[in-house]
Every structure is written in C-alpha cells, then in structure tokens.
Write a protein that holds these residues in place. Structure first.
Motif, mmCIF file in Angstrom:
data_model
loop_
_atom_site.group_PDB
_atom_site.id
_atom_site.type_symbol
_atom_site.label_atom_id
_atom_site.label_comp_id
_atom_site.label_asym_id
_atom_site.label_seq_id
_atom_site.Cartn_x
_atom_site.Cartn_y
_atom_site.Cartn_z
ATOM 1 N N SER A 23 50.898 34.138 39.084
ATOM 2 C CA SER A 23 50.779 35.237 40.044
ATOM 3 C C SER A 23 51.559 36.423 39.505
ATOM 4 O O SER A 23 52.499 36.258 38.718
ATOM 5 N N ASP A 24 51.162 37.623 39.940
ATOM 6 C CA ASP A 24 51.887 38.815 39.503
ATOM 7 C C ASP A 24 52.727 39.363 40.650
ATOM 8 O O ASP A 24 52.754 38.793 41.751
ATOM 9 N N ASP A 25 53.417 40.472 40.402
ATOM 10 C CA ASP A 25 54.297 41.076 41.407
ATOM 11 C C ASP A 25 53.548 41.519 42.660
ATOM 12 O O ASP A 25 54.127 41.608 43.731
ATOM 13 N N ARG B 265 45.531 31.773 33.367
ATOM 14 C CA ARG B 265 45.948 32.328 32.077
ATOM 15 C C ARG B 265 45.772 31.292 30.990
ATOM 16 O O ARG B 265 46.200 30.143 31.134
ATOM 17 N N LYS C 66 48.731 38.787 43.276
ATOM 18 C CA LYS C 66 47.402 38.389 42.806
ATOM 19 C C LYS C 66 47.545 37.144 41.942
ATOM 20 O O LYS C 66 48.563 36.935 41.291
ATOM 21 N N TYR C 67 46.490 36.328 41.932
ATOM 22 C CA TYR C 67 46.505 35.076 41.179
ATOM 23 C C TYR C 67 45.533 35.143 40.010
ATOM 24 O O TYR C 67 44.474 35.766 40.098
ATOM 25 N N PHE D 240 43.569 36.463 30.761
ATOM 26 C CA PHE D 240 43.863 36.363 32.187
ATOM 27 C C PHE D 240 42.544 36.504 32.927
ATOM 28 O O PHE D 240 41.790 37.454 32.681
ATOM 29 N N VAL E 240 46.726 42.091 32.311
ATOM 30 C CA VAL E 240 47.815 42.016 33.276
ATOM 31 C C VAL E 240 49.039 42.648 32.631
ATOM 32 O O VAL E 240 49.499 42.195 31.584
ATOM 33 N N THR E 241 49.528 43.715 33.256
ATOM 34 C CA THR E 241 50.692 44.405 32.700
ATOM 35 C C THR E 241 51.949 44.161 33.523
ATOM 36 O O THR E 241 53.049 44.413 33.063
ATOM 37 N N ALA E 242 51.775 43.670 34.746
ATOM 38 C CA ALA E 242 52.937 43.401 35.602
ATOM 39 C C ALA E 242 53.579 42.075 35.198
ATOM 40 O O ALA E 242 53.014 41.298 34.426
ATOM 41 N N ASN E 243 54.747 41.817 35.730
ATOM 42 C CA ASN E 243 55.406 40.539 35.507
ATOM 43 C C ASN E 243 54.583 39.430 36.138
ATOM 44 O O ASN E 243 54.056 39.597 37.234
ATOM 45 N N VAL E 244 54.482 38.307 35.446
ATOM 46 C CA VAL E 244 53.784 37.155 36.003
ATOM 47 C C VAL E 244 54.731 35.977 36.080
ATOM 48 O O VAL E 244 55.652 35.845 35.275
#
Length: 153
Positions: A68-70, A77, A73-74, A122, A40-44
């Motif tokens: 969840s990310d930007d 972690r 998606k869930y 993740f 996961v590279t987006a903000n969570v």
C-alpha cells in the motif's frame, strides 16, 4: 534411448514456451489491459510478501508483494529481481487461494494483469485483497501452464 527422451523433453518445452508469444490472436479479451501497470513514486509498505518459485521448466523467480502507498491505495508488486521466460503475450499475474491456479473454481482466483517484461512492476488493486488469497501465480494462458508461484507471508 536417454538421448531421445532428452531431445523430446527439450522439444516439448520449446513448444510450450513458444505458445506464449506476443500474437494478438492469442490474447484473451478477459485479461486486463497491461496499462494497468503504474509508476509508484510514494512510499510503499509491504503487507504480504512472497518469493516466486519456478514451474514448468521456466526460470521464473523474484519477489511478489501486496503493498500500500501513503494514499491508502493497494498494489501487487513484482520486485526488481523478477524474471520469467517468454514474459510477453498472455503471461499474467493472478492472486490465488492455493499454489495451483484453479480457473474452473470461481472465487479461488483474482486476475491482476498481463506481465510483459522482467523487473519491477506495480499493478493497481481495487482494494486490499481478501485474506483467502494466499499465493501469487505467474501463468501462461496460451499454454495453460504455471510459470511460477509464491506464497504470501
């Protein structure tokens, strides 16, 4: 007598932990492919957070979260501080309605994935888990014992 009991306890613990080997014969075909782990590279954003408590004489510990990310998606972690004994083979992560995994009670658990190493992970979730899932469980399927659990807040 006390020494004999300690030796017996140590032998039993080693036997149980050895049951969680990486042997393909032990793998349950119902366990999701460990490739369900994603980067996961987006903000969570944390939705629910818990801390794993060790069980069955293991050293399991660390953070467990529903995030969840930007993109909406869930994921489940496991934190960078996640550690567990014999974390290969059939050691799995579940969501559960209690701090005890009740595999005989349909609807009381949701299998997430296999865990095969310490550290941050993740795992994709199909959607936001139902609020009835109040705990994360680390489970050794081969031995049928819990390695740890954490209550979500």
């Amino acid at each position: 007598m006390k020494i004999l009991m300690k030796i017996s306890s140590i032998f039993l613990l080693v036997f149980v932990l050895a049951a969680c080997s990486n042997s393909s014969e032990d793998m349950n075909p119902n366990i999701p492919d460990p490739t369900t782990e994603v980067k996961v590279t987006a903000n969570v954003m944390a939705i629910k957070t818990g801390t794993l408590n060790s069980q069955s004489g293991t050293n399991t510990k660390g953070m467990i979260e529903i995030v969840s990310d930007d993109a909406g998606k869930y994921f489940l972690r496991l934190g960078k501080d996640f550690v567990s004994d014999f974390h290969t083979g059939t050691v799995t992560v579940y969501l559960s309605t209690t701090n005890k995994l009740k595999l005989s009670e349909s609807g009381s658990f949701q299998l997430v994935s296999v865990v095969n190493q310490n550290g941050e992970h993740f795992f994709n979730l199909p959607n936001l888990p139902d609020s009835k899932f109040t705990h994360g469980i680390i489970w050794c399927g081969a031995a049928g014992i819990p390695f740890g659990n954490g209550e979500f807040n």
